[in-house]
Design an enzyme around this catalytic site. Structure first.
Site, PDB file in Angstrom:
ATOM      1  N   ASN A 217     -23.286  51.767  15.040  1.00 40.82           N
ATOM      2  CA  ASN A 217     -24.292  52.819  14.114  1.00 40.82           C
ATOM      3  C   ASN A 217     -23.249  53.562  13.484  1.00 40.82           C
ATOM      4  O   ASN A 217     -22.570  54.297  14.161  1.00 40.82           O
ATOM      5  CB  ASN A 217     -24.887  53.514  15.432  1.00 40.82           C
ATOM      6  CG  ASN A 217     -25.871  54.556  15.059  1.00 40.82           C
ATOM      7  OD1 ASN A 217     -25.560  55.193  13.829  1.00 40.82           O
ATOM      8  ND2 ASN A 217     -26.738  54.811  15.659  1.00 40.82           N
TER       9      ASN A 217
ATOM     10  N   GLU B 220     -27.014  43.648  26.258  1.00 37.10           N
ATOM     11  CA  GLU B 220     -28.288  43.810  26.654  1.00 37.10           C
ATOM     12  C   GLU B 220     -28.271  45.157  27.223  1.00 37.10           C
ATOM     13  O   GLU B 220     -27.566  45.525  28.487  1.00 37.10           O
ATOM     14  CB  GLU B 220     -28.884  42.841  27.395  1.00 37.10           C
ATOM     15  CG  GLU B 220     -30.468  42.926  27.332  1.00 37.10           C
ATOM     16  CD  GLU B 220     -31.175  42.008  28.107  1.00 37.10           C
ATOM     17  OE1 GLU B 220     -32.518  42.221  28.384  1.00 37.10           O
ATOM     18  OE2 GLU B 220     -30.566  41.209  28.777  1.00 37.10           O
TER      19      GLU B 220
ATOM     20  N   ASP C 166     -23.834  55.958  25.272  1.00 41.14           N
ATOM     21  CA  ASP C 166     -25.352  55.783  25.373  1.00 41.14           C
ATOM     22  C   ASP C 166     -26.157  56.919  25.347  1.00 41.14           C
ATOM     23  O   ASP C 166     -25.717  57.741  25.975  1.00 41.14           O
ATOM     24  CB  ASP C 166     -25.878  54.748  26.421  1.00 41.14           C
ATOM     25  CG  ASP C 166     -27.097  54.024  26.376  1.00 41.14           C
ATOM     26  OD1 ASP C 166     -27.346  53.312  25.261  1.00 41.14           O
ATOM     27  OD2 ASP C 166     -28.090  54.376  27.161  1.00 41.14           O
TER      28      ASP C 166
ATOM     29  N   PHE D 125     -30.215  61.577  12.300  1.00 46.51           N
ATOM     30  CA  PHE D 125     -30.805  60.249  12.300  1.00 46.51           C
ATOM     31  C   PHE D 125     -31.851  60.315  13.670  1.00 46.51           C
ATOM     32  O   PHE D 125     -31.843  61.399  14.314  1.00 46.51           O
ATOM     33  CB  PHE D 125     -29.900  59.215  12.770  1.00 46.51           C
ATOM     34  CG  PHE D 125     -29.094  59.344  14.168  1.00 46.51           C
ATOM     35  CD1 PHE D 125     -27.999  60.319  14.018  1.00 46.51           C
ATOM     36  CD2 PHE D 125     -29.484  58.301  15.174  1.00 46.51           C
ATOM     37  CE1 PHE D 125     -27.529  60.295  15.377  1.00 46.51           C
ATOM     38  CE2 PHE D 125     -28.586  58.606  16.311  1.00 46.51           C
ATOM     39  CZ  PHE D 125     -27.736  59.545  16.303  1.00 46.51           C
TER      40      PHE D 125
ATOM     41  N   TYR E 106     -34.414  60.753  16.394  1.00 47.79           N
ATOM     42  CA  TYR E 106     -35.498  61.896  16.681  1.00 47.79           C
ATOM     43  C   TYR E 106     -35.096  63.072  16.163  1.00 47.79           C
ATOM     44  O   TYR E 106     -35.533  63.982  16.450  1.00 47.79           O
ATOM     45  CB  TYR E 106     -35.520  61.840  18.106  1.00 47.79           C
ATOM     46  CG  TYR E 106     -36.289  60.503  18.762  1.00 47.79           C
ATOM     47  CD1 TYR E 106     -37.498  60.461  18.826  1.00 47.79           C
ATOM     48  CD2 TYR E 106     -35.408  59.637  19.332  1.00 47.79           C
ATOM     49  CE1 TYR E 106     -37.786  59.149  19.322  1.00 47.79           C
ATOM     50  CE2 TYR E 106     -35.657  58.395  19.939  1.00 47.79           C
ATOM     51  CZ  TYR E 106     -37.239  58.220  19.955  1.00 47.79           C
ATOM     52  OH  TYR E 106     -37.716  57.035  20.368  1.00 47.79           O
TER      53      TYR E 106
ATOM     54  N   HIS F 272     -25.764  67.141  22.454  1.00 46.24           N
ATOM     55  CA  HIS F 272     -25.444  66.399  23.823  1.00 46.24           C
ATOM     56  C   HIS F 272     -24.300  65.154  23.326  1.00 46.24           C
ATOM     57  O   HIS F 272     -23.451  65.448  24.235  1.00 46.24           O
ATOM     58  CB  HIS F 272     -26.760  65.375  24.219  1.00 46.24           C
ATOM     59  CG  HIS F 272     -27.272  64.424  22.895  1.00 46.24           C
ATOM     60  ND1 HIS F 272     -27.466  64.988  21.501  1.00 46.24           N
ATOM     61  CD2 HIS F 272     -27.461  63.265  22.557  1.00 46.24           C
ATOM     62  CE1 HIS F 272     -28.010  64.165  20.606  1.00 46.24           C
ATOM     63  NE2 HIS F 272     -28.083  62.808  21.365  1.00 46.24           N
ATOM     64  N   ARG F 273     -24.018  64.731  22.417  1.00 45.60           N
ATOM     65  CA  ARG F 273     -23.016  63.776  22.164  1.00 45.60           C
ATOM     66  C   ARG F 273     -21.543  64.761  22.090  1.00 45.60           C
ATOM     67  O   ARG F 273     -20.637  64.393  22.330  1.00 45.60           O
ATOM     68  CB  ARG F 273     -23.210  62.943  20.591  1.00 45.60           C
ATOM     69  CG  ARG F 273     -22.221  62.097  20.292  1.00 45.60           C
ATOM     70  CD  ARG F 273     -22.661  60.888  19.474  1.00 45.60           C
ATOM     71  NE  ARG F 273     -23.733  60.198  19.882  1.00 45.60           N
ATOM     72  CZ  ARG F 273     -25.091  60.591  19.573  1.00 45.60           C
ATOM     73  NH1 ARG F 273     -25.191  61.420  18.655  1.00 45.60           N
ATOM     74  NH2 ARG F 273     -25.951  59.910  19.853  1.00 45.60           N
TER      75      ARG F 273
END
Ligand code: IMP
Length: 206
Positions: A9, A40, A69, A150, A152, A178-179
């Protein structure tokens, strides 16, 4: 020293490189490899998924690896979209469809409290990982506003602000997101891991 960032990303890569600044540290990303397994993201928590992504890439590359994540949890929706944030409106990932679905789910809902969460995992080449988690609390707006960022971002108004993440500059978002919070903790974690290392990094204790 090189650190593999296990993401494709480009938005995340930019945010991450702007915040996780360690002198002498060079970033590689997954596009430098052709042998990376598809992971996954089926963990129950952001933490589980971050570890899974970091470990898979670390074992495949033999490198120290970082993965994140993240997602948004809405109180009135029982924590949804949560770990399903990327694929909330189905596959393939579609930010516009996700935002439309969230706005629909919040139609008529007065309590609009939500939080973004981000787990950052740092994994050694043998697959042993440590995790840092950061949060950003706020509310879900009534319509999309702004065109930066990007996902939301056009719907999320962080606490203490009257504008959405998408109406903020990247620098402003990186002060509160948050990141950013998870990455600042991860930078401390990184320094602690390597504090005692001399020329060879010490593997994490399992
Ligand atoms: P991941 O790639 O599995 O971590 O998916 C995270 C998903 O959560 C993204 O596709 C976005 O929809 C959402 N998300 C995570 N962080 C942010 C952010 O900073 N702004 C907006 N959306 C985000």
């Amino acid at each position: 020293m090189k650190l593999l960032i296990a993401t494709r990303n480009p938005h995340k890569l930019t945010e991450l490189a702007a915040i996780f600044k360690i002198p002498g540290l060079e970033f590689l990303n997954l596009s430098a490899f052709t042998n990376m397994p598809e992971v996954e993201e089926d963990g129950l928590t952001f933490r589980d998924n971050a570890i899974k992504k970091a470990r898979a890439a670390a074992l495949a590359s033999g490198m120290w690896t970082m993965a994140d994540d993240s997602g948004i949890e809405v109180l009135a929706l029982g924590g949804q979209p949560g770990v399903r944030s990327a694929r909330y409106a189905g596959e393939p990932v579609n930010y516009a469809a996700n935002n439309a679905k969230l706005l629909k789910a919040m139609n008529g809902v007065a309590d609009r409290r939500a939080r973004f969460s981000c787990a950052v995992a740092i994994c050694d080449p043998k697959g042993v990982a440590e995790v840092a988690v950061g949060y950003c609390h706020g509310t879900i707006g009534f319509e999309e506003r702004g065109s930066n960022g990007f996902g939301y971002d056009p719907l999320f108004i962080p606490s203490g602000f009257a504008i959405t993440f998408a109406e903020m500059s990247a620098e402003e978002k990186n002060k509160t997101s948050h990141r950013a919070r998870a990455l600042h903790l991860a930078a401390t974690m990184w320094k602690n891991i390597f504090e005692k290392a001399t020329d060879t990094p010490t593997p994490l204790a399992s």
